[in-house]
Scaffold this active site. Structure first.
Site, PDB file in Angstrom:
ATOM      1  N   ARG A 139      -3.817  11.157   4.397  1.00 16.61           N
ATOM      2  CA  ARG A 139      -2.661  12.020   4.484  1.00 16.61           C
ATOM      3  C   ARG A 139      -1.748  11.927   3.254  1.00 16.61           C
ATOM      4  O   ARG A 139      -1.200  12.927   2.805  1.00 16.61           O
ATOM      5  CB  ARG A 139      -1.903  11.606   5.744  1.00 16.61           C
ATOM      6  CG  ARG A 139      -0.704  12.384   6.033  1.00 16.61           C
ATOM      7  CD  ARG A 139       0.001  11.802   7.245  1.00 16.61           C
ATOM      8  NE  ARG A 139       1.383  12.243   7.215  1.00 16.61           N
ATOM      9  CZ  ARG A 139       1.788  13.402   7.679  1.00 16.61           C
ATOM     10  NH1 ARG A 139       0.952  14.221   8.223  1.00 16.61           N
ATOM     11  NH2 ARG A 139       3.049  13.747   7.584  1.00 16.61           N
ATOM     12  N   CYS A 152      -3.414  13.820  13.026  1.00 19.73           N
ATOM     13  CA  CYS A 152      -3.751  12.427  12.756  1.00 19.73           C
ATOM     14  C   CYS A 152      -3.672  11.693  14.075  1.00 19.73           C
ATOM     15  O   CYS A 152      -2.972  12.120  14.983  1.00 19.73           O
ATOM     16  CB  CYS A 152      -2.750  11.893  11.734  1.00 19.73           C
ATOM     17  SG  CYS A 152      -2.547  10.145  11.740  1.00 19.73           S
ATOM     18  N   VAL A 175       4.283  18.371   8.234  1.00 13.49           N
ATOM     19  CA  VAL A 175       4.850  18.196   6.885  1.00 13.49           C
ATOM     20  C   VAL A 175       5.975  19.208   6.644  1.00 13.49           C
ATOM     21  O   VAL A 175       6.305  19.512   5.506  1.00 13.49           O
ATOM     22  CB  VAL A 175       3.774  18.308   5.777  1.00 13.49           C
ATOM     23  CG1 VAL A 175       2.893  17.068   5.751  1.00 13.49           C
ATOM     24  CG2 VAL A 175       2.940  19.572   5.925  1.00 13.49           C
ATOM     25  N   ASP A 176       6.538  19.721   7.734  1.00 14.15           N
ATOM     26  CA  ASP A 176       7.590  20.740   7.602  1.00 14.15           C
ATOM     27  C   ASP A 176       8.768  20.252   6.759  1.00 14.15           C
ATOM     28  O   ASP A 176       9.315  21.002   5.940  1.00 14.15           O
ATOM     29  CB  ASP A 176       8.068  21.201   8.988  1.00 14.15           C
ATOM     30  CG  ASP A 176       8.493  20.039   9.884  1.00 14.15           C
ATOM     31  OD1 ASP A 176       7.829  18.982   9.836  1.00 14.15           O
ATOM     32  OD2 ASP A 176       9.490  20.181  10.614  1.00 14.15           O
ATOM     33  N   LYS A 217       0.839  -1.213   0.000  1.00 15.49           N
ATOM     34  CA  LYS A 217       0.000   0.000   0.000  1.00 15.49           C
ATOM     35  C   LYS A 217       0.870   1.259   0.000  1.00 15.49           C
ATOM     36  O   LYS A 217       0.643   2.177  -0.798  1.00 15.49           O
ATOM     37  CB  LYS A 217      -0.891   0.019   1.245  1.00 15.49           C
ATOM     38  CG  LYS A 217      -1.579   1.362   1.454  1.00 15.49           C
ATOM     39  CD  LYS A 217      -2.340   1.432   2.760  1.00 15.49           C
ATOM     40  CE  LYS A 217      -1.555   1.969   3.930  1.00 15.49           C
ATOM     41  NZ  LYS A 217      -1.408   3.418   4.018  1.00 15.49           N
ATOM     42  N   ASN A 218       1.860   1.282   0.908  1.00 16.05           N
ATOM     43  CA  ASN A 218       2.631   2.513   1.060  1.00 16.05           C
ATOM     44  C   ASN A 218       3.467   2.830  -0.175  1.00 16.05           C
ATOM     45  O   ASN A 218       3.867   3.968  -0.380  1.00 16.05           O
ATOM     46  CB  ASN A 218       3.530   2.425   2.296  1.00 16.05           C
ATOM     47  CG  ASN A 218       2.725   2.618   3.577  1.00 16.05           C
ATOM     48  OD1 ASN A 218       1.531   2.918   3.524  1.00 16.05           O
ATOM     49  ND2 ASN A 218       3.380   2.445   4.713  1.00 16.05           N
ATOM     50  N   ARG A 220       2.331  14.519  13.264  1.00 11.30           N
ATOM     51  CA  ARG A 220       2.681  14.266  11.853  1.00 11.30           C
ATOM     52  C   ARG A 220       2.710  15.527  11.002  1.00 11.30           C
ATOM     53  O   ARG A 220       1.915  15.688  10.063  1.00 11.30           O
ATOM     54  CB  ARG A 220       1.718  13.241  11.232  1.00 11.30           C
ATOM     55  CG  ARG A 220       1.896  11.876  11.814  1.00 11.30           C
ATOM     56  CD  ARG A 220       1.037  10.862  11.130  1.00 11.30           C
ATOM     57  NE  ARG A 220       1.747  10.108  10.109  1.00 11.30           N
ATOM     58  CZ  ARG A 220       1.196   9.105   9.422  1.00 11.30           C
ATOM     59  NH1 ARG A 220      -0.042   8.781   9.627  1.00 11.30           N
ATOM     60  NH2 ARG A 220       1.899   8.459   8.519  1.00 11.30           N
ATOM     61  N   ARG A 269      -8.396   0.107   4.817  1.00 12.42           N
ATOM     62  CA  ARG A 269      -7.472   1.049   4.189  1.00 12.42           C
ATOM     63  C   ARG A 269      -6.184   0.347   3.781  1.00 12.42           C
ATOM     64  O   ARG A 269      -5.544   0.743   2.805  1.00 12.42           O
ATOM     65  CB  ARG A 269      -7.114   2.171   5.167  1.00 12.42           C
ATOM     66  CG  ARG A 269      -8.265   3.074   5.514  1.00 12.42           C
ATOM     67  CD  ARG A 269      -7.772   4.192   6.383  1.00 12.42           C
ATOM     68  NE  ARG A 269      -6.546   4.741   5.812  1.00 12.42           N
ATOM     69  CZ  ARG A 269      -5.612   5.378   6.488  1.00 12.42           C
ATOM     70  NH1 ARG A 269      -5.748   5.555   7.773  1.00 12.42           N
ATOM     71  NH2 ARG A 269      -4.548   5.843   5.890  1.00 12.42           N
ATOM     72  N   ASP A 299       5.203   0.279  12.031  1.00 14.01           N
ATOM     73  CA  ASP A 299       3.910  -0.276  11.612  1.00 14.01           C
ATOM     74  C   ASP A 299       3.711  -1.721  12.093  1.00 14.01           C
ATOM     75  O   ASP A 299       2.607  -2.250  12.015  1.00 14.01           O
ATOM     76  CB  ASP A 299       3.780  -0.239  10.082  1.00 14.01           C
ATOM     77  CG  ASP A 299       3.573   1.173   9.564  1.00 14.01           C
ATOM     78  OD1 ASP A 299       3.326   2.077  10.379  1.00 14.01           O
ATOM     79  OD2 ASP A 299       3.658   1.367   8.335  1.00 14.01           O
TER      80      ASP A 299
HETATM   81  C1  UD1 Z   1       5.231   6.469   6.401  1.00 13.73           C
HETATM   82  C2  UD1 Z   1       4.234   5.345   6.269  1.00 13.73           C
HETATM   83  C3  UD1 Z   1       3.761   4.871   7.629  1.00 13.73           C
HETATM   84  C4  UD1 Z   1       4.952   4.524   8.517  1.00 13.73           C
HETATM   85  C5  UD1 Z   1       5.973   5.669   8.537  1.00 13.73           C
HETATM   86  C6  UD1 Z   1       7.248   5.334   9.273  1.00 13.73           C
HETATM   87  C7  UD1 Z   1       3.103   5.869   4.191  1.00 13.73           C
HETATM   88  C8  UD1 Z   1       1.839   6.248   3.531  1.00 13.73           C
HETATM   89  N1  UD1 Z   1       3.094   5.817   5.520  1.00 13.73           N
HETATM   90  O1  UD1 Z   1       4.560   7.548   7.033  1.00 13.73           O
HETATM   91  O2  UD1 Z   1       2.929   3.716   7.452  1.00 13.73           O
HETATM   92  O3  UD1 Z   1       4.500   4.305   9.827  1.00 13.73           O
HETATM   93  O4  UD1 Z   1       6.338   6.029   7.184  1.00 13.73           O
HETATM   94  O5  UD1 Z   1       7.830   4.192   8.752  1.00 13.73           O
HETATM   95  O6  UD1 Z   1       4.092   5.572   3.541  1.00 13.73           O
HETATM   96  N2  UD1 Z   1       7.820  14.144  10.502  1.00 13.73           N
HETATM   97  C9  UD1 Z   1       7.990  15.481  10.763  1.00 13.73           C
HETATM   98  N3  UD1 Z   1       7.919  16.364   9.713  1.00 13.73           N
HETATM   99  C10 UD1 Z   1       7.696  15.966   8.437  1.00 13.73           C
HETATM  100  C11 UD1 Z   1       7.534  14.590   8.177  1.00 13.73           C
HETATM  101  C12 UD1 Z   1       7.602  13.682   9.235  1.00 13.73           C
HETATM  102  O7  UD1 Z   1       8.206  15.879  11.909  1.00 13.73           O
HETATM  103  O8  UD1 Z   1       7.635  16.820   7.530  1.00 13.73           O
HETATM  104  C13 UD1 Z   1       7.894  13.156  11.620  1.00 13.73           C
HETATM  105  C14 UD1 Z   1       6.593  12.392  11.824  1.00 13.73           C
HETATM  106  O9  UD1 Z   1       5.673  13.130  12.596  1.00 13.73           O
HETATM  107  C15 UD1 Z   1       7.062  11.129  12.503  1.00 13.73           C
HETATM  108  C16 UD1 Z   1       8.446  10.903  11.864  1.00 13.73           C
HETATM  109  O10 UD1 Z   1       8.846  12.157  11.294  1.00 13.73           O
HETATM  110  O11 UD1 Z   1       7.220  11.344  13.883  1.00 13.73           O
HETATM  111  C17 UD1 Z   1       8.451   9.837  10.786  1.00 13.73           C
HETATM  112  O12 UD1 Z   1       7.499  10.154   9.800  1.00 13.73           O
HETATM  113  P1  UD1 Z   1       7.632   9.701   8.286  1.00 13.73           P
HETATM  114  O13 UD1 Z   1       8.809   8.798   8.122  1.00 13.73           O
HETATM  115  O14 UD1 Z   1       7.564  10.910   7.449  1.00 13.73           O
HETATM  116  O15 UD1 Z   1       6.309   8.836   8.117  1.00 13.73           O
HETATM  117  P2  UD1 Z   1       5.206   8.998   6.997  1.00 13.73           P
HETATM  118  O16 UD1 Z   1       5.848   9.209   5.668  1.00 13.73           O
HETATM  119  O17 UD1 Z   1       4.160   9.942   7.454  1.00 13.73           O
END
Ligand code: UD1
Length: 431
Positions: free
Chosen positions: A96, A120, A127-128, A22-23, A125, A403, A311
């Protein structure tokens, strides 16, 4: 809303074919926006999340055709023209990963308006890191009224950028933009997950020049245009790991097929340490546990790949609830990812949470109860626990499961689990 009812106690014996990840699939679908030619994705999972993203892509101008071929499901995505560069709040809020259309839209059209995903249930989470990387590539970004307004009228420019943390989403999102930027980009401290390698492979098949995916440093030589391609989605390592935990929890002998053991090696090592019998073969994994044999508690810490996947933390915790002794589970990726704990406790598990650590004291057995799915990965842990609990466990709000898990009850049922779906009203989704 549908519910899943499980009568625990039946061992699992048989084969479970693993679906495409999925991811990975949802990022590959976003990649289709980068070209005016068709992208054909094979080994596609059929999930609520992929259907949902398909709808958003259609609003942006994509034709999305799903087909069932002899060797599995395929999706062809074709966006001859971007007809709208707007991804509205109600769509991004619900999933997301929809936010990942921002990069491709800027790269292809020079502008985009995409809603911020918002909070979430598994933590803030933000997106910075996505936005900083896009800015490094020359996008001018404004945030107001909950929307990202991005402009790059003269196109994106290659740059050197270091991520403060190896974020999966930010690494993928930046790749999705950098492939069409002018000049070279050097991305440092990248996430190394298999889904990133898969995305880079697909982009390269489309004519991109990406090197180093799967290592912390990725180099991208921007190209002016991408073309169509055919690409097979990698196996879902989270589905693989969850079914491995399910088989170990229920006992019996299950062969997971169409998958890759190297993607879940850290989990398999922990399972072996706990006493599960694991045999790996090319493309398959055999999981065995004698019904009478109790596992032993082991400790783990979640980490970026190749560390223990966050996960799979909830599924593994379910397994530890009936292991002999104690297990300390540390979550380091998301700050609020223990929401399955009170639900597992309803089944009789003995778990105490202290900050980012859960202390699981194994009990002899669990007892079925009504429980509530709180997020995707938490909900599968409740199904896993239900497989071994005495009596009936009913997991409510299973739209979370839909999902990310394709035909879960069918796949478990084929191995002898007593699992059935009880139809309810309208299903819903959330982030
Ligand atoms: C992806 C996966 C999710 C998995 C995660 C970690 C998808 C759709 N989802 O989520 O299933 O649990 O990787 O393996 O692929 N963060 C920030 N700022 C940002 C981006 C992330 O602070 O701009 C933080 C997040 O809040 C979190 C950490 O970084 O604490 C890791 O997040 P990230 O690796 O980005 O996970 P996702 O891509 O959201």
């Amino acid at each position: 809303m549908d519910r899943i009812a499980i009568t625990g106690g039946a061992p699992l014996v048989g084969e479970i074919p693993i679906s495409g990840a999925k991811n990975s699939a949802i990022k590959l679908m976003a990649a289709s926006l980068l070209t005016d030619q068709p992208l054909r994705l094979t080994n596609m999972p059929r999930l609520a999340d992929t259907r949902f993203l398909g709808k958003l892509l259609q609003r942006l101008g994509a034709q999305v055709i799903e087909m069932q071929m002899a060797d599995g499901p395929e999706t062809v995505l074709h966006t001859p023209e971007i007809v709208s560069a707007l991804a509205p709040y109600d769509l991004v809020r619900q999933m997301r990963a929809s936010f990942n259309v921002l990069g491709p839209l800027i790269a292809r059209t020079g502008h985009a308006k995409v809603s911020l995903p918002g909070g979430c249930t598994i933590g803030a989470r933000p997106v910075d890191m996505h936005l900083k990387a896009l800015e490094a590539l020359g996008a001018v970004i404004d945030l107001h009224e909950g929307y990202v307004y991005a402009q790059a009228p003269r196109g994106l420019k290659g740059a050197t950028h270091r991520f403060p943390f190896p974020s999966v989403g930010a690494t993928e999102h930046t790749l999705l933009a950098a492939v069409l930027a002018e000049g070279e980009s050097v991305l440092e401290n990248c996430a190394c997950e298999p889904e990133i390698v898969d995305l880079a492979d697909c982009l390269n098949a489309m004519g991109a020049k990406v090197a180093g995916a799967g290592t912390p440093t990725i180099r991208v030589k921007g190209v002016a245009k991408l073309h169509g391609a055919t690409h097979a989605v990698v196996p879902d390592r989270i589905e693989t790991g969850a079914f491995a935990c399910a088989a170990a929890m229920a006992g019996g002998e299950v062969r997971l097929t169409k998958t890759r053991s190297d993607f879940v090696q850290t989990l398999l090592d922990k399972m072996i340490e706990a006493g599960v019998d694991v045999t790996t073969e090319p493309g398959s994994i055999l999981i065995r546990r004698d019904i009478g044999k109790r596992l032993v508690g082991v400790d783990l810490t979640t980490d970026p790949y190749p560390g223990f996947a966050t996960d799979l933390q909830a599924p593994f915790m379910a397994l530890m609830t009936t292991a002999k002794g104690d297990s300390v589970i540390r979550e380091t990726i998301f700050e609020n990812r223990f929401m399955h704990v009170p639900e597992l406790a309803r089944l009789g598990a003995d778990i105490k949470v202290h900050g980012g650590e859960a202390h699981v004291h194994g009990v002899e057995s669990l007892n079925g109860a009504q429980v509530m799915a709180t997020d995707l990965r938490a909900s599968v842990s409740l199904v896993i626990a239900g497989l071994a609990a005495k009596g009936e466990t009913v997991v409510n709000r299973v739209y979370h499961l839909d999902r990310g898990f394709e035909r879960l009850e069918e796949k478990l049922g084929a191995c002898g689990a007593n699992v059935r779906r009880e139809k309810g009203g309208e299903s819903e989704m959330d982030a």
